[in-house]
Design a protein around this motif. Sequence first.
Motif, PDB file in Angstrom:
ATOM      1  N   TRP A 127      10.838  31.485  22.338  1.00 54.14           N
ATOM      2  CA  TRP A 127       9.605  30.790  22.672  1.00 54.14           C
ATOM      3  C   TRP A 127       8.422  31.333  21.895  1.00 54.14           C
ATOM      4  O   TRP A 127       8.477  32.412  21.343  1.00 54.14           O
ATOM      5  CB  TRP A 127       9.343  30.839  24.174  1.00 54.14           C
ATOM      6  CG  TRP A 127       8.806  32.132  24.717  1.00 54.14           C
ATOM      7  CD1 TRP A 127       7.493  32.443  24.959  1.00 54.14           C
ATOM      8  CD2 TRP A 127       9.550  33.291  25.118  1.00 54.14           C
ATOM      9  NE1 TRP A 127       7.383  33.714  25.479  1.00 54.14           N
ATOM     10  CE2 TRP A 127       8.629  34.248  25.587  1.00 54.14           C
ATOM     11  CE3 TRP A 127      10.914  33.602  25.113  1.00 54.14           C
ATOM     12  CZ2 TRP A 127       9.032  35.498  26.056  1.00 54.14           C
ATOM     13  CZ3 TRP A 127      11.297  34.854  25.569  1.00 54.14           C
ATOM     14  CH2 TRP A 127      10.377  35.775  26.037  1.00 54.14           C
ATOM     15  N   LEU A 186      16.989  32.585  24.864  1.00 54.40           N
ATOM     16  CA  LEU A 186      15.739  31.842  24.916  1.00 54.40           C
ATOM     17  C   LEU A 186      14.859  32.290  23.768  1.00 54.40           C
ATOM     18  O   LEU A 186      14.761  33.485  23.483  1.00 54.40           O
ATOM     19  CB  LEU A 186      15.029  32.103  26.250  1.00 54.40           C
ATOM     20  CG  LEU A 186      13.618  31.547  26.403  1.00 54.40           C
ATOM     21  CD1 LEU A 186      13.651  30.023  26.457  1.00 54.40           C
ATOM     22  CD2 LEU A 186      12.968  32.117  27.665  1.00 54.40           C
ATOM     23  N   HIS A 235      12.942  22.835  25.792  1.00 54.45           N
ATOM     24  CA  HIS A 235      12.085  22.669  26.968  1.00 54.45           C
ATOM     25  C   HIS A 235      10.755  22.019  26.615  1.00 54.45           C
ATOM     26  O   HIS A 235      10.220  21.225  27.393  1.00 54.45           O
ATOM     27  CB  HIS A 235      11.832  24.015  27.645  1.00 54.45           C
ATOM     28  CG  HIS A 235      13.041  24.596  28.299  1.00 54.45           C
ATOM     29  ND1 HIS A 235      13.767  23.943  29.269  1.00 54.45           N
ATOM     30  CD2 HIS A 235      13.651  25.800  28.134  1.00 54.45           C
ATOM     31  CE1 HIS A 235      14.763  24.707  29.677  1.00 54.45           C
ATOM     32  NE2 HIS A 235      14.720  25.833  28.996  1.00 54.45           N
ATOM     33  N   GLU A 286       9.595  26.155  23.042  1.00 57.18           N
ATOM     34  CA  GLU A 286      10.506  26.950  23.866  1.00 57.18           C
ATOM     35  C   GLU A 286      11.863  26.257  23.893  1.00 57.18           C
ATOM     36  O   GLU A 286      11.959  25.078  24.199  1.00 57.18           O
ATOM     37  CB  GLU A 286       9.956  27.072  25.278  1.00 57.18           C
ATOM     38  CG  GLU A 286      10.802  27.916  26.181  1.00 57.18           C
ATOM     39  CD  GLU A 286      10.131  28.197  27.517  1.00 57.18           C
ATOM     40  OE1 GLU A 286      10.879  28.286  28.500  1.00 57.18           O
ATOM     41  OE2 GLU A 286       8.906  28.327  27.582  1.00 57.18           O
ATOM     42  N   GLU A 287      12.906  27.006  23.538  1.00 56.75           N
ATOM     43  CA  GLU A 287      14.235  26.427  23.442  1.00 56.75           C
ATOM     44  C   GLU A 287      15.277  27.461  23.851  1.00 56.75           C
ATOM     45  O   GLU A 287      15.108  28.654  23.614  1.00 56.75           O
ATOM     46  CB  GLU A 287      14.477  25.982  21.991  1.00 56.75           C
ATOM     47  CG  GLU A 287      15.742  25.240  21.754  1.00 56.75           C
ATOM     48  CD  GLU A 287      15.841  24.676  20.332  1.00 56.75           C
ATOM     49  OE1 GLU A 287      16.857  24.024  20.062  1.00 56.75           O
ATOM     50  OE2 GLU A 287      14.927  24.883  19.508  1.00 56.75           O
ATOM     51  N   VAL A 288      16.351  26.979  24.472  1.00 55.59           N
ATOM     52  CA  VAL A 288      17.490  27.830  24.797  1.00 55.59           C
ATOM     53  C   VAL A 288      18.664  27.378  23.939  1.00 55.59           C
ATOM     54  O   VAL A 288      18.967  26.181  23.896  1.00 55.59           O
ATOM     55  CB  VAL A 288      17.878  27.739  26.287  1.00 55.59           C
ATOM     56  CG1 VAL A 288      19.040  28.688  26.586  1.00 55.59           C
ATOM     57  CG2 VAL A 288      16.690  28.054  27.182  1.00 55.59           C
TER      58      VAL A 288
END
Length: 129
Positions: free
Chosen positions: A83, A81, A37, A51-53
Amino acid sequence: MSALTVVRSSLSYADAVVRLVEAVEQHGLALLARVDHAAGARAVGLDLPSEEVLFFGNAAAGTPLMQSDPRVGLDLPLHMLIWQDADGTRLAYHDPRGLSESYNLAGGAATLEKMNALLGQLAAAAAGE
Protein backbone atom coordinates in the motif's frame (compact mmCIF):
# COMPACT_ATOMS: atom_id res chain seq x y z
CA MET A 1 -2.47 -14.64 15.53
CA SER A 2 0.76 -14.57 13.58
CA ALA A 3 3.12 -11.64 14.00
CA LEU A 4 2.71 -8.91 11.41
CA THR A 5 5.85 -7.80 9.58
CA VAL A 6 5.78 -4.37 7.89
CA VAL A 7 8.54 -3.32 5.49
CA ARG A 8 9.07 0.14 4.05
CA SER A 9 9.93 0.24 0.35
CA SER A 10 12.30 2.77 -1.18
CA LEU A 11 10.43 2.33 -4.48
CA SER A 12 7.27 3.94 -5.78
CA TYR A 13 4.09 1.96 -5.29
CA ALA A 14 3.93 0.97 -8.98
CA ASP A 15 7.58 -0.10 -9.08
CA ALA A 16 7.27 -2.05 -5.82
CA VAL A 17 4.26 -3.97 -7.19
CA VAL A 18 6.19 -4.83 -10.35
CA ARG A 19 9.18 -5.98 -8.29
CA LEU A 20 6.96 -8.10 -6.05
CA VAL A 21 5.30 -9.81 -9.00
CA GLU A 22 8.70 -10.43 -10.60
CA ALA A 23 10.08 -11.86 -7.36
CA VAL A 24 7.09 -14.18 -6.99
CA GLU A 25 7.63 -15.46 -10.52
CA GLN A 26 11.42 -15.77 -10.10
CA HIS A 27 10.87 -17.98 -7.05
CA GLY A 28 8.72 -20.32 -9.16
CA LEU A 29 5.51 -19.47 -7.32
CA ALA A 30 2.08 -19.23 -8.89
CA LEU A 31 0.52 -15.77 -8.69
CA LEU A 32 -3.03 -16.87 -7.88
CA ALA A 33 -4.95 -13.64 -7.34
CA ARG A 34 -4.67 -9.91 -6.92
CA VAL A 35 -7.20 -7.93 -4.90
CA ASP A 36 -7.06 -4.21 -5.66
CA HIS A 37 -8.76 -2.58 -2.68
CA ALA A 38 -8.35 0.92 -4.13
CA ALA A 39 -10.13 -0.09 -7.34
CA GLY A 40 -12.94 -1.58 -5.27
CA ALA A 41 -13.28 1.65 -3.34
CA ARG A 42 -13.35 3.71 -6.54
CA ALA A 43 -16.06 1.43 -7.95
CA VAL A 44 -18.39 2.51 -5.15
CA GLY A 45 -17.41 6.18 -5.24
CA LEU A 46 -14.96 6.12 -2.33
CA ASP A 47 -11.34 7.19 -2.19
CA LEU A 48 -8.56 4.90 -1.02
CA PRO A 49 -4.85 5.28 -1.74
CA SER A 50 -3.25 2.47 -3.73
CA GLU A 51 -3.60 -0.81 -1.83
CA GLU A 52 -3.49 -4.36 -3.14
CA VAL A 53 -3.14 -7.90 -1.80
CA LEU A 54 -1.27 -10.47 -3.88
CA PHE A 55 -1.93 -14.17 -3.28
CA PHE A 56 0.74 -16.65 -4.36
CA GLY A 57 1.97 -20.10 -3.54
CA ASN A 58 3.40 -23.47 -4.35
CA ALA A 59 1.03 -26.42 -4.04
CA ALA A 60 3.95 -28.74 -3.26
CA ALA A 61 4.61 -26.75 -0.08
CA GLY A 62 1.07 -25.89 0.98
CA THR A 63 -0.70 -29.16 0.26
CA PRO A 64 1.09 -31.21 2.96
CA LEU A 65 0.09 -28.57 5.52
CA MET A 66 -3.55 -28.81 4.42
CA GLN A 67 -3.31 -32.60 4.57
CA SER A 68 -2.27 -32.24 8.21
CA ASP A 69 -5.10 -29.82 8.99
CA PRO A 70 -7.53 -28.72 6.25
CA ARG A 71 -8.44 -25.59 8.25
CA VAL A 72 -5.05 -24.04 7.41
CA GLY A 73 -6.49 -23.52 3.93
CA LEU A 74 -8.15 -20.47 5.44
CA ASP A 75 -4.71 -18.85 5.74
CA LEU A 76 -3.15 -20.26 2.58
CA PRO A 77 -2.01 -19.43 -0.02
CA LEU A 78 0.60 -16.98 1.16
CA HIS A 79 -0.27 -13.36 0.59
CA MET A 80 1.24 -9.91 0.95
CA LEU A 81 -0.33 -6.49 1.25
CA ILE A 82 1.26 -3.54 -0.50
CA TRP A 83 0.00 0.00 0.00
CA GLN A 84 0.83 3.66 -0.39
CA ASP A 85 0.39 6.22 2.34
CA ALA A 86 1.70 9.71 3.07
CA ASP A 87 5.05 8.24 4.12
CA GLY A 88 5.58 6.12 1.00
CA THR A 89 5.12 2.50 0.02
CA ARG A 90 4.87 -0.33 2.52
CA LEU A 91 4.44 -4.10 2.45
CA ALA A 92 3.02 -6.35 5.14
CA TYR A 93 2.69 -10.07 5.75
CA HIS A 94 1.96 -12.42 8.62
CA ASP A 95 4.71 -14.72 9.85
CA PRO A 96 3.43 -18.16 8.80
CA ARG A 97 5.23 -19.83 11.69
CA GLY A 98 2.35 -18.63 13.86
CA LEU A 99 0.01 -20.96 11.98
CA SER A 100 1.27 -23.82 14.12
CA GLU A 101 -0.42 -22.15 17.11
CA SER A 102 -3.86 -22.30 15.48
CA TYR A 103 -3.66 -25.52 13.48
CA ASN A 104 -2.41 -29.08 13.95
CA LEU A 105 0.59 -28.93 11.62
CA ALA A 106 2.73 -31.71 13.07
CA GLY A 107 5.89 -32.01 11.02
CA GLY A 108 5.28 -28.66 9.29
CA ALA A 109 7.77 -26.53 11.20
CA ALA A 110 10.46 -26.67 8.51
CA THR A 111 7.96 -25.71 5.80
CA LEU A 112 6.68 -22.77 7.86
CA GLU A 113 10.27 -21.61 8.43
CA LYS A 114 10.92 -21.72 4.68
CA MET A 115 7.69 -19.85 3.98
CA ASN A 116 8.68 -17.11 6.42
CA ALA A 117 12.13 -16.78 4.84
CA LEU A 118 10.54 -16.65 1.39
CA LEU A 119 8.14 -13.87 2.43
CA GLY A 120 11.12 -11.92 3.77
CA GLN A 121 12.94 -12.30 0.45
CA LEU A 122 9.90 -11.22 -1.54
CA ALA A 123 9.36 -8.18 0.66
CA ALA A 124 13.03 -7.23 0.39
CA ALA A 125 12.84 -7.40 -3.40
CA ALA A 126 9.74 -5.19 -3.46
CA ALA A 127 11.37 -2.82 -0.99
CA GLY A 128 14.25 -2.19 -3.36
CA GLU A 129 16.86 -3.95 -1.21
